[in-house]
Design an enzyme around this catalytic site. Structure first.
Site, PDB file in Angstrom:
ATOM      1  N   SER A 293      15.610   5.300  -8.182  1.00 14.92           N
ATOM      2  CA  SER A 293      16.445   5.173  -9.285  1.00 14.92           C
ATOM      3  C   SER A 293      16.152   3.926 -10.250  1.00 14.92           C
ATOM      4  O   SER A 293      16.826   3.822 -11.105  1.00 14.92           O
ATOM      5  CB  SER A 293      17.851   5.478  -8.569  1.00 14.92           C
ATOM      6  OG  SER A 293      18.049   6.459  -7.638  1.00 14.92           O
TER       7      SER A 293
ATOM      8  N   GLN B  85      26.691  -1.875   0.818  1.00 14.48           N
ATOM      9  CA  GLN B  85      25.522  -2.086   1.055  1.00 14.48           C
ATOM     10  C   GLN B  85      24.864  -3.017  -0.154  1.00 14.48           C
ATOM     11  O   GLN B  85      23.746  -3.583  -0.083  1.00 14.48           O
ATOM     12  CB  GLN B  85      24.740  -1.077   1.330  1.00 14.48           C
ATOM     13  CG  GLN B  85      24.586  -0.100   0.201  1.00 14.48           C
ATOM     14  CD  GLN B  85      23.917   1.266   0.744  1.00 14.48           C
ATOM     15  OE1 GLN B  85      24.590   2.067   1.457  1.00 14.48           O
ATOM     16  NE2 GLN B  85      22.798   1.319   0.334  1.00 14.48           N
TER      17      GLN B  85
ATOM     18  N   GLY C 295      13.991   9.207   3.546  1.00 15.07           N
ATOM     19  CA  GLY C 295      12.638   8.655   2.903  1.00 15.07           C
ATOM     20  C   GLY C 295      12.078   7.727   3.470  1.00 15.07           C
ATOM     21  O   GLY C 295      12.874   6.411   3.728  1.00 15.07           O
TER      22      GLY C 295
ATOM     23  N   ASP D 127      12.347   3.917   2.100  1.00 16.86           N
ATOM     24  CA  ASP D 127      13.360   2.931   2.597  1.00 16.86           C
ATOM     25  C   ASP D 127      12.816   2.810   3.920  1.00 16.86           C
ATOM     26  O   ASP D 127      13.542   3.324   4.645  1.00 16.86           O
ATOM     27  CB  ASP D 127      14.668   3.210   2.156  1.00 16.86           C
ATOM     28  CG  ASP D 127      14.948   3.175   0.803  1.00 16.86           C
ATOM     29  OD1 ASP D 127      15.216   2.245   0.245  1.00 16.86           O
ATOM     30  OD2 ASP D 127      14.592   4.381   0.068  1.00 16.86           O
TER      31      ASP D 127
ATOM     32  N   GLN E 260      15.287   0.979   6.473  1.00 14.51           N
ATOM     33  CA  GLN E 260      16.517   1.905   6.585  1.00 14.51           C
ATOM     34  C   GLN E 260      16.355   2.866   7.650  1.00 14.51           C
ATOM     35  O   GLN E 260      17.347   3.138   8.556  1.00 14.51           O
ATOM     36  CB  GLN E 260      16.734   2.296   5.279  1.00 14.51           C
ATOM     37  CG  GLN E 260      17.976   3.377   5.161  1.00 14.51           C
ATOM     38  CD  GLN E 260      18.418   3.618   3.730  1.00 14.51           C
ATOM     39  OE1 GLN E 260      19.028   3.187   3.304  1.00 14.51           O
ATOM     40  NE2 GLN E 260      17.850   4.799   3.398  1.00 14.51           N
TER      41      GLN E 260
ATOM     42  N   LEU F 217      19.472  11.083  -9.157  1.00 17.37           N
ATOM     43  CA  LEU F 217      18.499  11.935  -8.315  1.00 17.37           C
ATOM     44  C   LEU F 217      17.033  12.076  -9.303  1.00 17.37           C
ATOM     45  O   LEU F 217      17.221  12.138 -10.185  1.00 17.37           O
ATOM     46  CB  LEU F 217      18.900  13.189  -7.917  1.00 17.37           C
ATOM     47  CG  LEU F 217      20.287  13.508  -7.176  1.00 17.37           C
ATOM     48  CD1 LEU F 217      20.744  14.628  -6.656  1.00 17.37           C
ATOM     49  CD2 LEU F 217      20.095  12.325  -5.613  1.00 17.37           C
TER      50      LEU F 217
ATOM     51  N   HIS G 208      14.185  12.175  -3.959  1.00 17.65           N
ATOM     52  CA  HIS G 208      15.424  12.800  -3.473  1.00 17.65           C
ATOM     53  C   HIS G 208      15.038  14.603  -3.101  1.00 17.65           C
ATOM     54  O   HIS G 208      15.762  14.862  -2.083  1.00 17.65           O
ATOM     55  CB  HIS G 208      16.513  12.833  -4.308  1.00 17.65           C
ATOM     56  CG  HIS G 208      17.062  11.191  -4.524  1.00 17.65           C
ATOM     57  ND1 HIS G 208      16.823  10.694  -5.608  1.00 17.65           N
ATOM     58  CD2 HIS G 208      17.280  10.354  -3.863  1.00 17.65           C
ATOM     59  CE1 HIS G 208      17.410   9.553  -5.723  1.00 17.65           C
ATOM     60  NE2 HIS G 208      17.773   9.038  -4.300  1.00 17.65           N
TER      61      HIS G 208
ATOM     62  N   LEU H 258       8.684   6.547  -6.611  1.00 17.57           N
ATOM     63  CA  LEU H 258       9.925   6.983  -7.494  1.00 17.57           C
ATOM     64  C   LEU H 258      11.390   6.172  -6.945  1.00 17.57           C
ATOM     65  O   LEU H 258      11.196   6.197  -5.699  1.00 17.57           O
ATOM     66  CB  LEU H 258      10.192   8.386  -7.225  1.00 17.57           C
ATOM     67  CG  LEU H 258       9.014   9.436  -8.006  1.00 17.57           C
ATOM     68  CD1 LEU H 258       9.371  10.859  -7.763  1.00 17.57           C
ATOM     69  CD2 LEU H 258       8.809   9.110  -9.346  1.00 17.57           C
TER      70      LEU H 258
HETATM   71  P1  AMP Z   1      19.094   6.557  -2.344  1.00 20.77           P
HETATM   72  O1  AMP Z   1      19.772   7.221  -3.252  1.00 20.77           O
HETATM   73  O2  AMP Z   1      18.210   5.378  -3.250  1.00 20.77           O
HETATM   74  O3  AMP Z   1      19.895   5.806  -1.324  1.00 20.77           O
HETATM   75  O4  AMP Z   1      17.970   7.328  -1.669  1.00 20.77           O
HETATM   76  C1  AMP Z   1      18.667   8.281  -0.872  1.00 20.77           C
HETATM   77  C2  AMP Z   1      17.555   8.829  -0.180  1.00 20.77           C
HETATM   78  O5  AMP Z   1      16.284   9.373  -0.838  1.00 20.77           O
HETATM   79  C3  AMP Z   1      16.913   7.920   1.019  1.00 20.77           C
HETATM   80  O6  AMP Z   1      16.500   8.452   2.306  1.00 20.77           O
HETATM   81  C4  AMP Z   1      15.698   7.485   0.514  1.00 20.77           C
HETATM   82  O7  AMP Z   1      14.693   6.859   1.248  1.00 20.77           O
HETATM   83  C5  AMP Z   1      15.062   8.742  -0.317  1.00 20.77           C
HETATM   84  N1  AMP Z   1      14.204   8.380  -1.391  1.00 20.77           N
HETATM   85  C6  AMP Z   1      14.277   7.544  -2.417  1.00 20.77           C
HETATM   86  N2  AMP Z   1      13.391   7.389  -3.230  1.00 20.77           N
HETATM   87  C7  AMP Z   1      12.341   8.384  -2.641  1.00 20.77           C
HETATM   88  C8  AMP Z   1      11.093   8.452  -2.895  1.00 20.77           C
HETATM   89  N3  AMP Z   1      10.420   8.076  -3.885  1.00 20.77           N
HETATM   90  N4  AMP Z   1      10.351   9.240  -1.956  1.00 20.77           N
HETATM   91  C9  AMP Z   1      11.027   9.860  -0.735  1.00 20.77           C
HETATM   92  N5  AMP Z   1      12.181   9.540  -0.300  1.00 20.77           N
HETATM   93  C10 AMP Z   1      12.894   8.754  -1.404  1.00 20.77           C
END
Ligand code: AMP
Length: 283
Positions: free
Chosen positions: A186, A61, A147, A150, A153, A33, A37, A184
């Site tokens: 991961s 995925q 977010g 994506d 998505q 995170l 997130h 940002l």
């Molecule tokens: P992930 O852990 O990458 O699957 O992301 C989980 C959620 O966090 C998803 O809805 C992503 O779109 C959102 N997310 C990841 N990075 C960002 C960011 N920089 N800004 C806003 N939401 C994000």
């Protein structure tokens, strides 16, 4: 904060949270995170009485040559961040709990998931739709936050919720960025120092193209310029950079309605994605 790994225990905990008509906002993640997130968690808190987050690195995925095994995992640090922000439940199932019958029943993402990342990562959005549908079934949220980072998505999930008439409201949260503009992610942890510097060109090239198109520039020319800029900065493979309808994601060659500029490109071995809104400048 309760950390739950068992489906029956989750059921009971969710029922407890919902007592007295309390509402739940849900934030699904793959962990590792960061502040992106956490922006979803903060928005979730404003929407509902209780927040449930999940961490599940969803194997379905990831493609066969993708980074499933290398994907960063640091649950203890993640749990501390979530607890600090008042999350009630962290749902952290393993793959056998999530898919007790193996990958038996799957959901096929709508046509919105066919191209862009769907073309570059075949099956990716089917995997996303399947796991998100299962998570919704398990957590039974009133709201779910995703977010804009994506963007495709988010569009696939909004369409799935419409198609299946799921009783959950999808909330999109703007992309959180580092001071230099890089979204940002991961996956930014994979970048070397030099790659991290070059990566700034992605939001910059997108920003310039978005502004030029908003001010009336030819779409194809603006995209060519952005592509050249990315190549010049050291991006080796540009999977796509394209202007799409903000809702349906169908291709656009003229800015005659709200649009989204989306890109995916590889720097070294790391694949980065980003996107920006494009609307005709008022003058
Ligand atoms: P992930 O852990 O990458 O699957 O992301 C989980 C959620 O966090 C998803 O809805 C992503 O779109 C959102 N997310 C990841 N990075 C960002 C960011 N920089 N800004 C806003 N939401 C994000």
């Amino acid at each position: 904060m309760q950390i739950i790994r068992d489906a029956q225990a989750l059921n009971e905990a969710v029922a407890g949270l919902r007592e007295g008509g309390r509402t739940i906002a849900f934030v699904p993640t793959m962990g590792a995170l960061h502040e992106g997130h956490m922006a979803l968690i903060l928005e979730a808190r404003t929407r509902a009485d209780a927040v449930v987050a999940s961490i599940f690195v969803n194997p379905t995925q990831f493609g066969p040559n993708e980074d499933l095994d290398a994907y960063p995992r640091r649950e203890a640090a993640d749990a501390a961040m979530l607890e600090k922000e008042g999350v009630a439940i962290l749902w952290a199932p393993d793959a056998a709990t999530m898919y007790p019958e193996g990958p038996a029943a799957t959901i096929e993402a709508s046509a919105i998931g066919d191209d862009l990342d769907g073309a570059a990562r075949p099956g990716h959005f089917d995997g996303v739709a399947t796991v998100v549908a299962r998570l919704f079934d398990q957590v039974k949220p009133d709201f779910a936050l995703f977010g804009e980072k994506d963007y495709q998505q988010l569009a696939v999930i909004r369409q799935m919720v419409r198609d299946f008439e799921l009783a959950v409201e999808i909330v999109g949260v703007p992309t959180q960025r580092d001071a230099d503009g890089l979204a940002l992610s991961s996956r930014n942890a994979y970048l070397s120092d030099d790659e991290r510097l070059a990566a700034r060109t992605l939001p910059r090239a997108l920003g310039e193209a978005a502004q030029a198109i908003a001010e009336g520039a030819d779409v194809a020319e603006a995209l060519d310029k952005a592509r050249a800029r990315l190549e010049g900065a050291g991006f080796e493979a540009i999977d796509y950079i394209d202007l799409r309808d903000a809702q349906t994601l169908v291709p656009m060659t003229l800015l005659d309605r709200p649009a989204r500029l989306l890109a995916a490109a590889k720097i070294g071995r790391t694949r980065l994605i980003d996107n920006l809104p494009v609307e005709r400048a008022q003058n």
